[in-house]
Design an enzyme around this catalytic site. Structure first.
Site, PDB file in Angstrom:
ATOM      1  N   ASP A  25      -9.673  10.024  -1.251  1.00  0.00           N
ATOM      2  CA  ASP A  25      -9.053  10.608  -2.437  1.00  0.00           C
ATOM      3  C   ASP A  25      -8.372   9.498  -3.212  1.00  0.00           C
ATOM      4  OD1 ASP A  25      -6.505  11.843  -3.839  1.00  0.00           O
ATOM      5  OD2 ASP A  25      -7.952  13.453  -3.604  1.00  0.00           O
TER       6      ASP A  25
ATOM      7  N   GLU B 153     -45.780  61.342 -20.554  1.00  0.00           N
ATOM      8  CA  GLU B 153     -45.634  62.206 -19.378  1.00  0.00           C
ATOM      9  C   GLU B 153     -44.555  61.651 -18.444  1.00  0.00           C
ATOM     10  OE1 GLU B 153     -46.906  65.031 -18.706  1.00  0.00           O
ATOM     11  OE2 GLU B 153     -48.818  65.290 -19.748  1.00  0.00           O
TER      12      GLU B 153
ATOM     13  N   ASP C   9     -43.560  67.999 -19.906  1.00  0.00           N
ATOM     14  CA  ASP C   9     -44.824  67.718 -20.585  1.00  0.00           C
ATOM     15  C   ASP C   9     -44.568  66.641 -21.636  1.00  0.00           C
ATOM     16  OD1 ASP C   9     -47.459  67.795 -21.225  1.00  0.00           O
ATOM     17  OD2 ASP C   9     -47.384  69.666 -22.352  1.00  0.00           O
TER      18      ASP C   9
ATOM     19  N   ASP D 194       0.857  -1.194   0.000  1.00  0.00           N
ATOM     20  CA  ASP D 194       0.000   0.000   0.000  1.00  0.00           C
ATOM     21  C   ASP D 194       0.889   1.237   0.000  1.00  0.00           C
ATOM     22  OD1 ASP D 194      -1.901   1.915   0.231  1.00  0.00           O
ATOM     23  OD2 ASP D 194      -2.793   1.146   2.069  1.00  0.00           O
TER      24      ASP D 194
ATOM     25  N   CYS E 237     -38.560  55.942 -62.953  1.00  0.00           N
ATOM     26  CA  CYS E 237     -38.400  55.301 -61.632  1.00  0.00           C
ATOM     27  C   CYS E 237     -37.195  54.360 -61.676  1.00  0.00           C
ATOM     28  CB  CYS E 237     -39.667  54.554 -61.252  1.00  0.00           C
ATOM     29  SG  CYS E 237     -39.518  53.693 -59.653  1.00  0.00           S
TER      30      CYS E 237
END
Length: 1506
Positions: A652, A1012, A980, A464, A1265
């Protein structure tokens, strides 16, 4: 004898098809079938034995009679073998006669025995078959259990028709199919258990499937015994299965439950086997491939069989059967030659012996030699036999004196099934090589163990690399004791004894090392402390592909892989790379590439802080050429979606990528090159065998591989909460501590079998645990970094600012605060080193987030409780919190404001995101809490402002976003803005005038109320911190003073005003009544009411007061060839005053260079796009760059005078009635005609008729035209076809990227067109309904396109009553009119498109031009003609109906078939298809008269009285 001879000669022609079907029945398990001679022999023998039946035809009745008689014969009357063959052949012929298809002779005998032999009605034995089976040909009852009239029940055999139907379903769909299951469940409702099982056994099907069904039935029986102990009222398995019962006993009512249970068991077994057959790992689907060796095939087959959840006897049967049936043809032939008739019963080892050389070159040569060798004499058995054990001829391998050989370990004396190493499948001896990489390594056991002498004892220790210490469970007390030592690992915190100077020996290597004695350790481990001293290294690249499946990857279509040369590297970097690559090669992670692998990817290296070199690979080119894989994991797991657990463990996986093999055919594309310094030798090329770092598919391949490996283990442990992201594993459970650690240990051992190691120093046991950047605690979770760095006022680079914001965004699920000012700071220059300046407002924003992160803690999800999501307004963003209990959030988040959306829409967007997050993380739908009032949200939904609401929602009083304390109805220090807005002179205008003299006005569309509010918004934008606003709108005044705390915003203008006002210090709002003589109010009203010179676009510049005109800007680079004219449209729309007109003139700088503007007059009120006509008088090309001033717009005063007649004293030579020879003032209509023509571009005839101008003047207008001259159409008319009223033609046409469906009425030329999404049948049928609703057509002509000839289209035409005919595509004779219409439509459309914003509007304008404005020779438009035709049809129909309404006739009646005298005339009261109704005047009765006795006459004329 004559009859017999004729019979032989004919060969039973009435049974020709029956004999043909019988010849397909196999005699045994091999491929040998019955022959026609076998059938003829049986029929002739029967005719010879039973002469009284010889003359009868071979019907099913005769066959059953013969079958009954044969059963009465004893074998002594003929030979036993011939009698059995005769009976078996007759059974096969009977099955074929009834339409059944048994696979073997044995199955045919079983079917006939079931149909006849199972009957217990002995009294009917002597009767004929028709009487015994009255429902043989057509069945009326399917139940063998029938209720008798006298009471009780009786049993009746399963009828042949039912059996035949079940057999047909089984053969067509399969024995375990859903169709067979439904049929069996329908018929077997009242069958006995014995009937059900016998019918199932006699069904055709795969023998392996039948064995699996039997095994499932046995499992059901065992489960019944376990769950139902023996008792007085408990059914036994024998009763349920019908064992030892007669059919009469099984049919009684007390056995109903047993029959139902038996049927339920059978249905369950069928379903189980069916589900097994659909699984990818189904052993019956494992077949030998052509290029696969028999050993590899057997390995896959045994692996699949061992994974099946069936009993050992069934597994044995499957191994023996499928090892032959699923083998390749070559292997089957080899087994037939070697093993003979016992091939089905031979063991797997014997079959492997027989097939071990199949496919090799020697085997092919052996087959060739056998094919060329002359045939030996008959009877020489064993001459060609050859032992594949010793290679000598004359005996088989199982007879070899040298002893049989094991094909697993290679040793003699035992077979593979008895091999001791078989249980350790996949393990190899030390020094062996991995099949994928052929690299030596210490141990290949799983888990890897080696023998080491510890002290005086030999032990097997687990190798291991993640363990720091060497641990043993017992010790002989040799060495030096060092007291107690505390260890922390997978078992938690434990205490052991430490011993130093212990004798350790591995092979010939002897050292003095340190060990830890731990009696409770589940495994003895060799740690890193002694591995290096013993010279042991464990390679993490386990590339044995039988264990870890490789994921297929490939290049994109047409790609050949990267071919990028290796760039030069320094001597130092080359040495660092060589050291790394040599280690990778030794460990089997890379290999030497062959010369024909030409791909190359550059490599380089960098030096880490530790001083070691790190290898980097530039995979950018390979990543581009590689096909993508699906995303295996769509995001990070979130702790807010985890459930609270007592124990957690974080693992992990070490060297995760380097443990997984790379797909072998892809490896050639990963080659890289190690350079030789100074080119002193050849370069060395390598390729990757494992997943390399930096390759784009490494994460996906890794995740898919781990999914395959862990899927089974996770399913076996449903009691744990398991999570994995890349190499980080989370395990949580509510089990006991020892049980939890046992499961973790089991997982570690499980994945260690695949070569994955879990380093001890990275394991975390218990709380607090760090996982994926989070810190998990028993009752809460946090981020690992609880604090954010501080920021101070001053300069900061964009790169550093981006990193800071990235850290904050990652932690937003606990912060939940917006940072609009910091985000705005990131706008602008994108260079990473560009500087920004941090101010105090940014620091305050950042500090608020830092404080929130310190205080906030997340909670875990409880699946028993509901989830709530609460939304609220933040600082220019929407903040929400997800919780289950108040004050305990699972997580929070922020959604920043989206432009062009109202506040309500933004809240709903955030609610959608919140809902999606909750569903992903918890799988539940949350309850949404919205700020405000329910009636306001319902109103928003009804008004269409929002189109989605959550499934579950309610409201709460949200926090105040806007404050109104800075808006008061009193005068404040500061300027005053008189505002206005409204509809003035038909156009929307708004503006303001200030007390300091500033003015502002713009044109804008909208309602009076919106304008307005917009005026107030513009005033707030331009005004200072303190200001006054005066308005004459009561609506706007009340809005400004409204209580905004409880207001849900209904339009975006209000929201913007609130935001602007919120940032002001103080605003005074005042209202004055309009038109009441207040000077400033009247001034602003007049100011915005004026029609002022307004422009839209960026194609014009402001001019100085002394300049003559406004400069026009060239929109893009324009090239004008020599002597050519070009029209340039500029980005400008202009609105002139009433008393103005404009002219476009040439700039002097351009005129000097020979470039002139060809005039251009802009009338007063013109609002279209401005175009400039440029003429290049030079003999070379002229280029005008973009942004250049190239023309000028000059404003001129408009002078208008009324035209008056010359008077009587003036004379003219041209006419007596005034100006012009026609005597009419048509000249005044020319401008109107020109204006109309500019709108619709109609033809000269239309202008001539509509405006009364001469034909020549109308033609001049058209010729002058430019648009009409550029898009002039050809005048040739090609082909024709049927024309008529209500007859249409249809076809698709394309204009640029748009598809138009065009219809044209062939009589009037009326056009109907629609833009469609595609040329599909569905789209055409929808448009057909619209067309029919508007025009009520009668017939239609189209080509043979798929949309027009589809079956659904034809059905629709038939439904609508439209006669639909099709022509020939591309044939002008077929579709002439609609093809001509395409050209006309597109030419007119091209003229009108610049005048409209939307394509659909231009298309509608085109239809107006062609249908209404276009006049024909008689002065009528297509629309006029179409309407006239429709009106004529209506008038004719009305007239016809009136004429047909009243009819008169003579009639006669008939008596006894003879006609009488004609009577009449009289009125027809009703008329039908074959008769009429009249009223007889004499009898005053109504008579029905056939048409043959009626003569219709015209109605009588009225006599006018004098």
């Amino acid at each position: 004898m004559a009859k017999q001879g004729s019979k032989e000669k004919k060969g039973y022609p009435e049974l020709k098809e029956v004999i043909k079907a019988t010849c397909k029945i196999r005699v045994g398990p091999g491929k040998e079938t019955l022959t026609e001679g076998n059938c003829l022999w049986a029929l002739k023998t029967i005719d010879f034995i039973f002469e009284d039946l010889k003359t009868e035809p071979w019907t099913i009745t005769k066959m059953y009679t013969v079958w009954d008689r044969l059963k009465g014969l004893t074998p002594e009357e003929t030979s036993k073998r011939e009698f059995a063959s005769l009976q078996a052949t007759l059974a096969c012929i009977m099955c074929s006669q009834m339409g059944m298809k048994p696979e073997t002779v044995q199955a045919a005998k079983g079917i006939i025995s079931m149909k006849e032999g199972l009957h217990e009605n002995k009294e009917a034995k002597g009767e004929k078959v028709e009487q015994l089976y009255p429902n043989l040909e057509k069945h009326r009852e399917v139940y063998p259990i029938v209720n008798l009239q006298a009471g009780g029940r009786s049993w009746k055999a399963v009828e042949s028709v039912v059996f035949q139907q079940l057999q047909t379903v089984a053969m067509q769909h399969g024995l375990v199919s859903e169709d067979f299951e439904r049929q069996l469940a329908y018929y077997a409702t009242t069958w006995t258990s014995k009937d059900i099982l016998e019918v199932l056994a006699m069904m055709p099907g795969n023998r392996a499937q039948k064995e699996l069904i039997q095994g499932k039935l046995n499992e059901e029986a065992e489960r019944w015994v376990r769950q139902n102990p023996p008792g007085p009222n408990v059914l036994t398995v024998d009763q349920i299965m019908g064992v030892g019962q007669t059919n009469q006993q099984a049919s009684q009512a007390n056995m109903d439950q047993a029959r139902q249970i038996c049927l339920q068991w059978v249905i369950t077994a069928l379903r189980s086997v069916r589900h097994m057959s659909h699984r990818p790992g189904n052993p019956m689907l494992v077949k030998q491939k052509n290029t696969e060796s028999y050993e590899d095939f057997i390995a896959r087959l045994l692996e699949a069989i061992d994974a099946e959840p069936v009993t050992d006897p069934i597994k044995t049967y499957l191994k023996v059967t499928l090892s032959y049936t699923n083998a390749s043809t070559d292997c089957q032939k080899q087994m037939d030659r070697t093993l003979g008739t016992r091939v089905q019963q031979a063991t797997v080892e014997e079959k492997m012996q027989a097939c071990r050389d199949v496919g090799s070159e020697g085997f092919k040569m052996q087959l060739l030699a056998q094919a060329l060798r002359p045939q030996g004499k008959a009877g020489q058995k064993g001459v060609n036999q050859k032992c594949y054990n010793c290679g000598k001829p004359g005996h088989l391998a199982r007879q070899c004196r040298q002893g049989i050989i094991c094909h697993h370990c290679g040793k003699r004396g035992h077979m593979q099934k008895d091999c001791r190493q078989k249980k350790q499948q996949g393990k190899q001896q030390e020094g062996a090589t991995c099949g994928a990489v052929r690299a030596p390594y210490v141990v290949t056991e799983a888990p890897p163990k080696i023998e080491i002498k510890v002290g005086t004892r030999w032990k097997k220790l687990l190798v291991d690399t993640g363990a720091d210490k060497t641990i043993v469970t017992s010790h002989d007390m040799s060495g030096i004791p060092k007291g107690r030592i505390i260890l922390q690992g997978i078992g938690g915190i434990i205490e052991g004894e430490k011993w130093e100077q212990v004798h350790l020996q591995y092979k010939d290597k002897i050292i003095r090392g340190t060990i830890v004695v731990l009696a409770t350790s589940p495994v003895e481990v060799l740690g890193r402390d002694n591995m290096r001293e013993l010279g042991i290294g464990l390679i993490m690249a386990n590339l044995e592909e039988k264990k870890i499946p490789s994921t297929r990857v490939r290049l994109k279509e047409g790609c050949k892989g990267p071919h990028i040369a290796q760039w030069p590297l320094t001597q130092e970097k080359l040495e660092g790379l060589k050291e790394i690559v040599d280690r990778l090669e030794k460990e089997g992670k890379v290999g030497r590439a062959p010369p024909h692998w030409t791909c190359n990817t550059p490599i380089f290296c960098i030096k880490k802080k530790s001083g070691k070199w790190r290898m980097l690979i530039d995979f950018r080119e390979l990543n581009k050429q590689t096909e993508d894989l699906a995303e295996a994991q769509l995001g990070l797991p979130h702790p807010g979606g985890l459930q609270r657990k007592k124990h957690v463990t974080i693992l992990d996986i070490g060297d995760a990528y380097f443990t997984i093999p790379l797909y072998e055919p892809y490896r050639q594309y990963t080659c890289f090159t190690m350079l030789s310094p100074n080119n002193l030798g050849p370069c060395v090329r390598y390729y990757w065998k494992v997943l390399p770092q930096g390759w784009k598919l490494s994460p996906a391949v890794y995740q898919f591989t781990m999914q395959k490996i862990l899927r089974g283990w996770i399913e076996e442990h449903p009691m744990i909460q398991f999570g994995i992201y890349m190499d980080d594993i989370y395990i949580g459970s509510d089990l006991g501590l020892e049980e939890h650690r046992g499961i973790v240990n089991e997982l570690a051992s499980y994945i260690a079998q695949y070569g994955f190691m879990l380093p001890e120093d990275k394991r975390q046991e218990g709380y607090p645990a760090k996982w994926l950047g989070f810190e998990l605690h028993p009752e809460k979770w946090k981020f690992q970094k609880h604090t954010l760095p501080e920021i101070t006022e001053g300069p900061i680079t964009l790169n550093k600012l981006q990193k800071l914001v990235g850290d904050l965004v990652w932690r937003q699920s606990l912060i939940g605060k917006s940072i609009p000012n910091i985000l705005k700071l990131m706008e602008g220059d994108r260079a990473l080193q560009s500087e920004r300046y941090i101010e105090s407002i940014h620091v305050r924003e950042w500090e608020a987030c830092r404080q929130k992160l310190k205080e906030m803690e997340g909670n875990y999800y409880d699946e028993e409780k509901d989830i709530y999501g609460q939304l609220d307004w933040g600082n220019k963003a929407i903040e929400y919190i997800v919780f289950q209990e108040k004050g305990k959030p699972l997580w929070v988040n922020v959604v920043h404001s989206i432009k062009n959306l109202s506040q309500a829409q933004q809240i709903i967007k955030a609610a959608q995101k919140l809902t999606q997050e909750v569903i992903i993380r918890t799988g539940k739908i949350p309850w949404i809490l919205l700020p405000g009032r329910e009636e306001d949200w319902i109103l928003e939904l009804q008004m269409g402002n929002i189109n989605w609401m959550p499934s579950f929602w309610s409201c709460y009083k949200g926090s105040v976003r806007w404050k109104k304390r800075n808006v008061i109805a009193e005068v404040v220090p500061g300027p005053t803005y008189y505002t206005d807005g409204g509809k003035k002179n038909g156009r929307g205008s708004l503006g303001y005038i200030t007390s300091t003299g500033e003015k502002f006005r713009i044109h804008e569309e909208g309602t009076n109320q919106q304008l307005e509010l917009r005026a107030i918004e513009e005033a707030c934008k331009q005004g200072p911190e303190k200001m006054n606003i005066v308005t004459d709108s009561r609506y706007a005044y009340e809005f400004m003073l409204r209580n905004w705390d409880e207001e849900v915003i209904r339009n975006p203008i209000q929201a913007r005003i609130m935001e602007l006002v919120h940032n002001k210090e103080k605003i005074g709002v005042h209202w004055v009544p309009g038109h009441k003589g207040i000077p400033q109010n009247e001034e602003i009203d007049r100011y915005i009411s004026e029609i002022f010179l307004a422009k839209e676009g960026r194609g014009i510049l402001q001019k100085r007061a002394e300049d003559a005109g406004y400069d026009l800007i060239c929109p893009q680079e324009i090239s004008i060839p020599a002597g050519q004219v070009k029209r340039i449209a500029i980005d400008l729309k202009i609105n002139l005053k009433k008393d103005q007109w404009a002219m476009i003139g040439t700039k002097s700088s351009f005129a000097n260079k020979g470039v002139f503007v060809q005039g251009g007059i802009i009338d007063s009120g013109y609002q279209g796009t401005i175009q400039v006509v440029i003429y290049n008088s030079n003999n070379k090309e002229v280029v005008i760059p973009q942004g250049r001033k190239f023309a000028q717009l000059i404003l001129m005063p408009l002078i208008h005078e009324e035209l008056e007649p010359w008077g009587e004293t003036r004379k003219t030579e041209r006419g007596e009635q005034g100006f012009g020879s026609t005597g009419m003032y048509w000249i005044e209509n020319i401008p109107l005609a020109e204006e109309e023509h500019n709108k619709w571009h109609q033809d000269a005839v239309s202008l001539h008729l509509e405006f009364g101008i001469p034909r020549t003047a109308a033609e001049d207008i058209v010729q002058q035209c430019d648009v009409c001259q550029e898009n002039k159409m050809p005048s040739t008319l090609r082909g024709s076809n049927k024309r008529g009223i209500d007859h249409w033609q249809v076809d698709y046409t394309h204009y640029e990227d748009k598809i138009i469906l065009v219809w044209v009425e062939t009589n009037s030329g009326l056009i109907y067109a629609e833009r469609v999404k595609g040329e599909t049948g569905q789209e055409f049928r929808v448009q057909t309904m619209k067309w029919y609703a508007m025009f009520a057509p009668k017939s239609l002509q189209s080509d043979n396109g798929p949309a027009f000839v589809a079956e659904s289209t034809q059905l629709l035409m038939k439904y609508l009553g439209i006669e639909h005919t099709t022509g020939i595509p591309w044939n002008p004779q077929s579709q002439a009119l609609v093809e001509r219409t395409h050209q006309t439509l597109k030419n007119t459309l091209e003229k009108l498109i610049p005048m409209f914003n939307a394509f659909e509007s231009a298309l509608a304008g085109t239809l107006i031009t062609l249908n209404i404005k276009r006049k024909g020779g008689l002065g009528t438009s297509p629309m006029d003609i179409f309407i006239f035709n429709k009106e004529q049809q209506r008038i004719q129909q009305q007239s016809k109906s009136k004429q047909e309404k009243i009819r008169f006739c003579y009639y006669r009646t008939r008596k006894r078939g003879h006609p009488g005298e004609w009577q009449g005339p009289t009125q027809v009261l009703w008329g039908g298809d074959g008769a009429i109704v009249v009223k007889d005047r004499g009898t005053d009765r109504y008579l029905v008269i056939a048409n043959k006795d009626v003569k219709f006459i015209p109605p009588p004329k009225e006599i006018q009285k004098e």
